[in-house]
Design a protein around this motif. Structure first.
Motif, PDB file in Angstrom:
ATOM      1  N   LYS A  36      32.536  47.970  41.485  1.00  0.00           N
ATOM      2  CA  LYS A  36      33.161  48.660  42.545  1.00  0.00           C
ATOM      3  C   LYS A  36      33.457  47.096  43.139  1.00  0.00           C
ATOM      4  N   SER A  37      33.816  46.276  43.315  1.00  0.00           N
ATOM      5  CA  SER A  37      33.974  44.713  42.981  1.00  0.00           C
ATOM      6  C   SER A  37      34.292  43.780  42.268  1.00  0.00           C
ATOM      7  N   ALA A  38      35.390  43.274  42.315  1.00  0.00           N
ATOM      8  CA  ALA A  38      35.125  42.203  41.273  1.00  0.00           C
ATOM      9  C   ALA A  38      36.369  40.831  42.044  1.00  0.00           C
ATOM     10  N   PHE A  39      35.693  39.374  41.923  1.00  0.00           N
ATOM     11  CA  PHE A  39      36.739  38.734  42.735  1.00  0.00           C
ATOM     12  C   PHE A  39      36.553  37.012  42.072  1.00  0.00           C
ATOM     13  N   GLY A  40      37.326  36.669  42.368  1.00  0.00           N
ATOM     14  CA  GLY A  40      37.010  35.449  41.428  1.00  0.00           C
ATOM     15  C   GLY A  40      37.957  34.308  42.634  1.00  0.00           C
ATOM     16  N   GLY A  41      37.269  33.864  42.993  1.00  0.00           N
ATOM     17  CA  GLY A  41      37.019  32.630  44.324  1.00  0.00           C
ATOM     18  C   GLY A  41      37.717  30.886  43.772  1.00  0.00           C
ATOM     19  N   ARG A  42      37.795  30.887  44.824  1.00  0.00           N
ATOM     20  CA  ARG A  42      37.956  28.772  44.408  1.00  0.00           C
ATOM     21  C   ARG A  42      36.684  28.319  43.767  1.00  0.00           C
ATOM     22  N   TYR A  43      35.993  28.739  43.758  1.00  0.00           N
ATOM     23  CA  TYR A  43      34.311  28.295  43.277  1.00  0.00           C
ATOM     24  C   TYR A  43      33.631  28.860  42.463  1.00  0.00           C
ATOM     25  N   LEU A  44      34.018  30.309  42.988  1.00  0.00           N
ATOM     26  CA  LEU A  44      33.142  31.444  42.422  1.00  0.00           C
ATOM     27  C   LEU A  44      33.743  32.367  41.988  1.00  0.00           C
ATOM     28  N   ASP A  45      33.057  33.183  40.870  1.00  0.00           N
ATOM     29  CA  ASP A  45      33.640  35.392  40.366  1.00  0.00           C
ATOM     30  C   ASP A  45      32.007  35.578  40.397  1.00  0.00           C
ATOM     31  N   MET A  46      32.546  37.194  40.801  1.00  0.00           N
ATOM     32  CA  MET A  46      30.966  38.149  41.036  1.00  0.00           C
ATOM     33  C   MET A  46      32.158  39.433  40.887  1.00  0.00           C
ATOM     34  N   LEU A  47      30.468  40.202  40.279  1.00  0.00           N
ATOM     35  CA  LEU A  47      31.525  41.420  40.084  1.00  0.00           C
ATOM     36  C   LEU A  47      30.035  41.901  40.133  1.00  0.00           C
ATOM     37  N   THR A  48      30.798  43.201  41.307  1.00  0.00           N
ATOM     38  CA  THR A  48      29.487  44.847  40.986  1.00  0.00           C
ATOM     39  C   THR A  48      29.655  45.671  41.108  1.00  0.00           C
ATOM     40  N   LEU A  49      28.853  45.999  40.346  1.00  0.00           N
ATOM     41  CA  LEU A  49      28.660  47.214  39.454  1.00  0.00           C
ATOM     42  C   LEU A  49      27.695  48.670  40.194  1.00  0.00           C
ATOM     43  N   THR A  50      28.435  49.886  40.254  1.00  0.00           N
ATOM     44  CA  THR A  50      27.963  50.874  40.887  1.00  0.00           C
ATOM     45  C   THR A  50      27.765  51.916  40.056  1.00  0.00           C
ATOM     46  N   ASN A  51      26.871  53.187  40.649  1.00  0.00           N
ATOM     47  CA  ASN A  51      26.989  54.465  39.691  1.00  0.00           C
ATOM     48  C   ASN A  51      26.533  53.703  37.729  1.00  0.00           C
ATOM     49  N   ALA A  52      25.714  52.438  37.592  1.00  0.00           N
ATOM     50  CA  ALA A  52      25.521  52.496  36.480  1.00  0.00           C
ATOM     51  C   ALA A  52      24.822  53.144  35.684  1.00  0.00           C
TER      52      ALA A  52
END
Length: 690
Positions: A245-261
């Motif tokens: 759903k979301s893949a984010f690579g920030g200045r300091y933080l990375d984040m990933l959200t999986l749905t329908n897993a």
């Protein structure tokens, strides 16, 4: 392209790939070449010329015919895959600036380069050795992550160099990994773990590197784009699936959200997890988020910017493309919404059927000193009756700048000088730190004490034995490592002023080389030294001996017997040797051949000094040494490769501790970033050997 003659520039031109370059002198053709490749890697830039012809300016005869030349600037990041029949395939670097991306591949035989190819993602390549086809492969995805880069190779065939019909490797895949990534884990059932390893924000949409592990061992690596699906199969049986759903690579933080897993049992294919949502968050989210300006709203709502994504570009501070904001909405300090907003995107949040927030992310501004996000037409409505509570035509929130904690530093230590004591003396060693750390204490590589969560630590030895001892304090925490070493010489009673000779002790892995010094102290005007060095030649063999630079005028002769493990050494010095402090005079280099845990004493026997009149005599104190065989990569001597060893190699690269060529894992004659990356990858299980 620049042409010089006798060091003087005679011509230059700017050309593109597939262009030809020619140089004439007095209307006579001197040089012609085709520009075949421009490769702009992460560590190295390469230009390859092909079909190069040079003609004599005097006679016109051909001096070069259909030659090829490779220019390179910078350092490669070579990662090697060992094949059969002493062949190997190396990925030298990736070029993610070209479209599509490409990788520099090199075929080697017995360590010698046979062929270089620059292959685009999605293309195939064939490698030859003297006209014989050796390797056939396809290049898949090329991933340019924030911490690590990947190259996927598939459909690999290796053919025998002697029997052309023999296939040595068939339909095999391989993953080249540059650098290392720690990963963020989701613990699944049946001992499976899904790890979010890294994010590639230079592709649009963002790409994520996912790794599935079973019992901690990687079983699948895959790169999936945002809005794509990840599936893991074992023997054609689906065991896991999820939507990015979301893949984010920030200045300091990375984040990933999986749905329908969903996860399915590998035993009965029954559902273990169904239609779940899971977000991979780094551990320092709260720290980074708290540095940003927040907006407090009515009815206990709070708007919190977490981080912004901007793509790094080498020639400027930021390369602004697809900028996005990681935004959270809290109610009574509980997160009720989390979104990734693109610049220019609208945002709304509802409580049931009532709209609570409505706005537009107008601008993400990344200045040299200030970073700001701007919202337009920001409305807040009551969750009770839908009435308007707040309105801002323009709303600015400042983003803070987060500085990761620095590595621990030893602010002072005691004692601060070279240490000599008598047999049986009590000696205290102390370090003072700038932050809380764990401290491991070692004597000659053997752990003797552990202090947990301290800002200063001490070790006291109450039973000093004769010899030369290396006392090491290794302080570490999540931020890094710091090391303090002392050389402690212990002599028998009343021998502190006696003439003294010693050989050092050391630990090294098998198949490595190590140098130990022979040192003297409290000597005056000695003209020569004779000794016999005894050692177990099944553990170590003597490779060489040389005079140390501490004293000029020295010469050395030796008779090496590595069968019986005895070497006789004669050192002479025409300038005469005098020193009160313990000072090296001879450097002995050994090759370690014993297995892990084996050891050999280094015994100095039949030692004689000669005075200024060339009269021989025996020194009062002779101190023997020892070599212990450790594990390759175990630089802190605790019998394993751990984070302390990774940090130690990083310190070598940074110049914070002396370079140890046993850390030259890529074999290029120095300790560099490639070696630091390899030991980190080994610790993570990405590579199987150093």
């Amino acid at each position: 392209m620049l042409i010089t003659k006798d060091g003087t520039h005679v011509d230059y031109t700017i050309i593109n790939v597939s262009d030809s370059f020619t140089y004439y002198k007095n209307e006579n053709l001197i040089l012609t070449a085709d520009l075949e490749t421009i490769f702009s890697g992460e560590g190295v830039s390469v230009v390859r010329l092909n079909h190069v012809y040079q003609y004599s300016e005097d006679t016109g005869e051909t001096l070069l015919s259909d030659a090829m030349h490779l220019y390179s600037v910078g350092d490669t990041r070579e990662v090697e895959w060992q094949l059969n029949q002493n062949y190997s395939l190396s990925a030298m670097d990736i070029d993610s600036k070209d479209t599509p991306r490409k990788v520099w591949l090199r075929l080697n035989k017995d360590g010698n380069t046979l062929e270089d190819k620059f292959v685009y993602s999605g293309d195939s390549a064939i490698f030859y050795d003297s006209g014989t086809k050796i390797l056939d492969l396809n290049v898949g995805a090329i991933f340019d992550g924030k911490e690590a880069d990947l190259v996927f190779i598939s459909d690999v065939y290796q053919y025998s160099e002697t029997k052309k019909k023999d296939i040595l490797i068939e339909i095999k895949s391989h993953l080249f990994i540059f650098g290392s990534a720690t990963g963020n884990d989701w613990q699944l059932y049946e001992n499976y773990t899904l790890s979010f390893m890294d994010v590639d924000i230079k592709e649009s949409p963002n790409q994520v590197w996912l790794r599935m592990k079973k019992n901690g061992v990687p079983v699948d690596d895959n790169v999936v784009a945002q809005s794509g699906e990840y599936r893991y199969y074992n023997n054609s049986v689906l065991l896991f699936e999820g939507y990015i759903k979301s893949a984010f690579g920030g200045r300091y933080l990375d984040m990933l959200t999986l749905t329908n897993a969903s996860q399915y049992s590998e035993v009965a294919s029954t559902p273990l997890i169904t239609d779940a949502t899971y977000s991979f968050y780094p551990g320092n989210v709260e720290i980074v988020m708290d540095s940003n300006e927040k907006l407090s709203l009515d009815e206990n709502y709070t708007i919190v910017p977490v981080d912004v994504q901007v793509s790094w570009y080498p020639d400027s501070r930021y390369y602004n493309t697809d900028e996005s904001l990681w935004l959270r909405l809290y109610k009574d300090d509980i997160m009720v919404d989390e979104v990734i907003l693109l610049e220019g995107q609208d945002y709304s949040h509802y409580s049931g059927s009532i709209k609570i927030i409505s706005t537009k992310l107008d601008v993400i501004f990344m200045g040299m000193t200030t970073e700001i996000i701007k919202f337009e037409d920001f409305y807040q409505y009551s969750e009770v009756d839908g009435s308007l509570l707040k309105y801002y035509d323009r709303l600015f929130l400042r983003l803070g700048r987060y500085s990761p904690p620095s590595a621990p530093a030893i602010t002072s230590f005691e004692p601060t000088t070279l240490i000599s004591d008598y047999l049986g003396a009590t000696r205290k060693f102390t370090i003072f730190m700038d932050q809380s750390v764990n401290v491991n204490w070692y004597i000659n590589g053997t752990e003797i004490q552990f202090n947990e969560s301290v800002s200063n630590a001490e070790y006291t030895n109450t039973s000093a034995s004769a010899g030369t001892w290396i006392i090491s304090a290794i302080a570490n925490n999540a931020n890094g490592i710091a090391t303090q070493n002392w050389t402690w010489t212990v002599m028998a009673e009343n021998e502190s002023s006696s003439e003294f000779i010693s050989i050092g002790s050391a630990s090294a892995p098998t198949n490595s080389t190590i140098t130990v010094p022979i040192s003297v102290a409290n000597v005056t005007d000695i003209s020569g030294i004779y000794l016999e060095l005894l050692y177990n030649s099944s553990v170590a063999i003597l490779s060489s001996a040389s005079t140390n630079e501490s004293f000029s005028g020295s010469g050395i002769n030796l008779n090496v017997d590595n069968v019986d493990g005895i070497t006789s050494i004669v050192l002479t010095n025409s300038n005469l040797i005098s020193t009160s402090a313990e000072t090296p005079v001879i450097d002995i280099t050994f090759i370690i051949i014993g297995g892990f845990g084996s050891s050999t004493s280094l015994d100095l026997q039949n030692v004689e000094f000669s005075d200024a009149e060339f009269n021989p005599y025996t020194p009062a104190v002779v101190v023997d040494g020892q070599i212990t065989v450790g594990i390759k990569g175990d630089f802190n001597g605790n019998g394993m490769v751990d984070i302390g060893d990774v940090a130690m190699v990083a310190f070598m690269v940074a110049g914070n501790v002396p370079e140890d060529l046993n850390a030259d894992f890529n074999g290029n004659g120095r300790v560099d970033i490639g070696d630091a990356a390899k030991i980190a990858a080994y610790l993570e299980g990405i590579v199987s050997e150093l």
